[in-house]
Design a protein around this motif. Structure first.
Motif: not given
Length: 715
Positions: A372-376
Motif C-alpha cells: 500500500d505504501e509503495l503504490f502510494e
C-alpha cells in the motif's frame, strides 16, 4: 678478508689517536686546574690589598684621588709580578656599564704611562662572562685571544661592607701551555709510530696467511654460487607459474631486475628499473607523491609498531589496465620491500553481482512488506514527474524555485531509500548534488532549472527499478493496487449528494450515514497507517550505520482520520527519523562509555486534543550540541553572533536550509535540507513545532497540527 685486515689496522690507528687525545686532554686539564688555583688566589689577595673606600656606593670618577689611585696601582703591580700573573684588577657595575676601580700594570706600562687603566675608567671591551659574574654573584672563568696573546682570567665577586657588589680579577698568559702540549703530542706520536713499526712484520705474516685461506674460500664460493644459481632459476620458474605478481624494490623505489612474469601481465610492460609509484599511479601525480613519501618514511622508521601504522596508510586496492589488483606490502629487509600483487577482478565482479542481487532482494521484500505504501509513493512521485514542467514558477526567483525543488528531491530520495530502490535513489542523489552546486554558485536561472527538469530522464530510473519488481513479482502484483483513489471534484460531488439526501430525509437515511463513512474512508485513513513502515526503516538504517537500536515504538493514541492534506507532512517526517538515527544515537561503544544502555531508543507518539494533532519523535541519544550548531551557523554566514544570543534562536538553526553539522555529505544526510522540508510542510498546515534537547541525554521533536487544516467537515 681484506676488509677485516684493513679494519684491524684502522682500529689500531684509532686506538692510538684516542690515546694521544686522552693524554693531551688530561695534561691540559691538569695545567688549567693549576692555573685556575693561582688565579683565584691572586683575585682573593687583590681584594685584601685594596682599601675598603674604593668600593663605596657613592663612588664616582672623583672619589679616589690620582695619588691614591697610583699607590693602589703600584701595590697591585708588585703583587702581580711576584705571583707571575699578567694583571690583577677590580671592577664595579654602574648603570649597566663596567668601570675599573683599580688595575696593575706591567713595568713597561708603568714607565711609559700608556695602556694603563685608571680609577673609574670604563671597560668598553667587557666580555659577557664578566657581566654574568655580576648578575649571578658566582665565580667565572674566561679565555681570550687577542693581539697581546692568549690569556685566561678569573672574575671573583665580592660584596663591600656598604653592600656594593664588585669583582676582583686576575689574568695569566697561557700561551706556554700550548707549547707544552704540542711537545707532549709530538712525543706521543713518536711512540705510536715506534709501536707500529714493531707490529708491521706481524701484519705481513697475517696478510699472507689470509691470502691462502681466501683462495680456499673462493673455490668453495664458486661451487655454492653455481648451486644457488640453479636454485634461483627453480624459484623463478615457480613464481612465474604462480597466479600472483612478485617484485622487490629498495629505498630508491626502483623495481629490481628479478620479478615474476605475472607482473608483466598486470602492468603490461617490463618493469625493471621503473619507479614503483609511477607503476601504481600512472595518472595521479598527487597519489604517487604520497606513496613515495610514505614508503620512504617506512625506510627511515626504526619502531616496528610505527612501521605497521605507516604501512596501513598505503592503498591496497588498485585498478590497473581495467583490472582490480590487490597489493600486499612486505618489508623483507630494512631497506627492501616486496610487493605481492593478486588479480582479483573476477572476485570483485562476483562481489558486485552478489551486492546487486542483495539490493534487488531488499527492494522486493520491501515492496511485498507494505505494498500500500509503495503504490502510494509511486503515485505521488509519478504525479510530481507529470507536473515537473510546471514546477518552476517564473514569477518566483530562481533561488525560491531551486530551494523548493531541492526539498522535494531530497524528500523523495529519502522515501525511495526507505523502500530500498536502487537506480531511482542514485539518480535523485545525483540531481540533488547538481542542485546543491547551483545553490552554492547562485547564478542559475529559472530557464536553466526548467531545462534540467525536462532533460533528465527521471522515468527511466523508475522504470529500471519497477522492471526488477515486475520480473520477480509479476505484472499482476504491479498492476493491482489494494487502495482506491478518488479525485477531489468527484469526492466533493458524491459527499454533497449524500448530505443532501440525509438532510432531506434524516429518519429514512440511516444506510446513507453508513455509506458516508465508507466514502470518508476512501479519502481519509487513520494516522498510524502513514507510518507503518517506519519501524522497519529504522532497523535497516541502524544496521547500515552500525548503530545498536531497540525496535522503534510507535504509539498511536488517536481515532482521528486524515486525507491527502496530511500526506506531504507525513512523508517529510522521515528526515526527523533519519536524523535521530544518524545524528542522535551514538555508537554502542560511546553509549557504554557514557553509562547508557548499549541499545538506543527512538519513540514516536501520536496523540490528539479537541483541536489539534500532536506528533512527538524522541531519542535518548547525544542531544544537540548548541555551541557547535551556533559556530557552524556563524562560520557559514547564516547568522551573526548577536542574532544567536538566546537558546530558541540557536535551536531554530536546525530547520535552516543548507545548514548541517555533518562534516561530509553522504546519500543519507549532510545536505542541510531535511528538517527544512519538515518545517515547510508543518507551516503549510498552519502548524507549529518545538525542539527540546539535553546534551548527552536526547532530543524530542514535537509537531502540533490543527485538525481543521487536515480534514473538512462532512456533516
Amino acid at each position: 678478508m681484506k676488509k677485516y685486515y684493513y679494519g684491524a689496522v684502522a682500529f689500531y690507528l684509532m686506538a692510538v689517536i684516542a690515546y694521544i687525545g686522552y693524554q693531551y686532554t688530561q695534561q691540559r686539564s691538569a695545567l688549567v686546574a693549576e692555573i685556575d688555583q693561582r688565579l683565584i688566589q691572586c683575585a682573593r689577595v687583590t681584594d685584601q690589598l685594596l682599601p675598603p673606600s674604593v668600593h663605596t656606593p657613592v663612588m664616582n670618577a672623583g672619589t679616589v684621588s690620582p695619588e691614591h689611585d697610583r699607590q693602589n696601582r703600584l701595590v697591585l703591580s708588585r703583587f702581580a709580578e711576584t705571583m707571575s700573573v699578567k694583571y690583577v684588577y677590580s671592577f664595579v657595575l654602574e648603570k649597566g656599564k663596567i668601570y675599573f676601580t683599580s688595575s696593575s700594570a706591567t713595568s713597561e706600562e708603568l714607565k711609559s704611562g700608556e695602556d694603563i687603566s685608571y680609577f673609574f675608567d670604563e671597560y668598553a671591551d667587557a666580555s659577557p662572562i664578566l657581566f654574568k659574574a655580576f648578575k649571578t654573584g658566582k665565580i667565572q672563568f674566561d679565555e681570550t685571544i687577542d693581539q697581546w696573546g692568549h690569556f685566561r682570567s678569573v672574575f671573583l665577586p665580592h660584596i663591600s661592607p656598604s653592600g656594593r657588589i664588585y669583582i676582583t680579577a686576575a689574568d695569566i698568559e697561557v700561551s706556554n701551555i700550548n707549547a707544552q702540549l704540542n711537545a707532549l703530542l709530538l712525543r706521543s706520536m713518536g711512540e705510536a709510530l715506534f709501536y707500529m713499526l714493531i707490529l708491521f712484520p706481524f701484519f705481513i705474516a697475517y696478510r699472507m696467511h689470509n691470502l691462502t685461506i681466501q683462495k680456499e674460500l673462493t673455490a668453495q664460493v664458486d661451487e655454492r654460487t653455481a648451486d644457488l644459481r640453479e636454485r634461483s632459476v627453480a624459484v623463478k620458474r615457480l613464481l612465474d607459474n604462480a597466479n600472483q605478481g612478485f617484485l622487490t624494490f629498495s629505498a630508491s623505489l626502483a623495481v629490481d631486475n628479478e620479478y615474476s612474469q605475472k607482473c608483466v601481465e598486470i602492468f603490461q610492460e617490463k618493469i625493471e628499473g621503473k619507479n614503483i609509484g609511477e607503476l601504481l599511479y600512472p595518472d595521479d601525480a598527487g597519489k604517487k607523491m604520497f606513496f613515495d613519501e610514505t614508503v620512504r618514511a617506512v625506510f627511515d622508521e626504526e619502531d616496528d609498531v610505527k612501521t605497521e601504522a605507516i604501512l596501513s596508510l598505503l592503498q591496497h586496492e588498485f585498478i590497473l589496465h581495467h583490472k582490480a589488483i590487490n597489493v600486499v606490502y612486505k618489508q623483507i629487509e630494512k631497506s627492501r620491500f616486496m610487493l605481492i600483487l593478486t588479480d582479483v577482478t573476477d572476485k570483485k565482479n562476483l562481489e558486485k553481482n552478489i551486492e546487486r542481487e542483495r539490493n534487488r532482494l531488499k527492494m522486493i521484500v520491501s515492496a511485498i512488506s507494505n505494498s500500500d505504501e509503495l503504490f502510494e509513493l509511486l503515485e505521488g512521485y509519478q504525479s510530481f514527474l507529470s507536473q515537473r514542467e510546471f514546477f518552476v514558477t517564473f514569477e518566483h526567483t530562481p533561488l525560491q524555485n531551486l530551494t523548493e525543488l531541492y526539498r522535494t528531491v531530497h524528500t523523495y530520495k529519502g522515501l525511495f531509500a526507505q523502500k530500498d530502490f536502487i537506480t531511482t535513489q542514485e539518480g535523485l542523489h545525483k540531481v540533488e548534488s547538481r542542485l546543491s552546486l547551483w545553490l552554492q554558485e547562485g547564478t542559475i536561472s529559472n530557464k536553466t532549472i526548467q531545462t534540467m527538469l525536462n532533460k533528465i530522464d527521471f522515468e527511466l530510473w523508475l522504470k529500471k527499478d519497477i522492471d526488477i519488481l515486475r520480473d520477480t513479482l509479476g505484472d499482476d502484483f504491479m498492476d493491482k493496487k489494494s487502495t482506491i483513489t478518488i479525485d477531489e471534484p468527484t469526492f466533493e460531488k458524491l459527499q454533497a449528494k449524500i448530505v443532501e439526501l440525509i438532510d432531506a430525509q434524516p429518519d429514512e437515511c440511516h444506510e446513507l450515514l453508513e455509506l458516508l463513512e465508507v466514502i470518508k474512508r476512501l479519502k481519509y485513513k487513520p494516522i498510524g497507517e502513514y507510518f507503518t513502515s517506519l519501524a522497519k526503516y529504522v532497523e535497516l538504517l541502524g544496521e547500515r550505520l552500525e548503530k545498536s537500536l531497540n525496535p522503534m515504538e510507535i504509539r498511536d493514541q488517536t481515532t482521528f482520520t486524515v486525507g491527502d492534506e496530511f500526506r506531504g507532512f507525513a512523508k517529510s517526517l522521515i528526515h526527523v527519523i533519519r536524523n535521530s538515527v544518524d545524528h542522535g544515537i551514538e555508537s554502542p561503544e560511546k553509549r557504554v562509555e557514557n553509562d547508557k544502555e548499549e541499545y538506543g531508543n527512538i519513540l514516536f507518539i501520536i496523540s490528539e486534543t479537541d483541536d489539534s494533532l500532536i506528533l512527538e519523535i524522541s531519542d535518548d541519544g547525544r542531544g544537540i550540541d548548541r555551541e557547535k550548531l551556533k559556530q557552524k551557523a556563524i562560520e557559514g554566514g547564516f547568522r551573526t553572533s548577536a542574532e544567536l544570543e538566546n537558546d530558541e534562536a540557536v535551536i531554530e538553526l536546525l530547520f535552516e536550509d543548507y545548514l548541517s553539522t555533518k562534516e561530509e555529505i553522504s546519500d543519507l544526510s549532510g545536505r542541510g535540507v531535511g528538517l527544512a522540508s519538515v518545517r515547510s510542510e508543518v507551516l503549510k498546515l498552519g502548524g507549529s513545532y518545538r525542539v527540546t534537547s539535553e546534551l548527552g541525554r536526547g532530543t524530542r521533536f514535537t509537531f502540533i497540527i490543527p485538525k481543521k487544516s487536515l480534514i473538512k467537515a462532512i456533516v
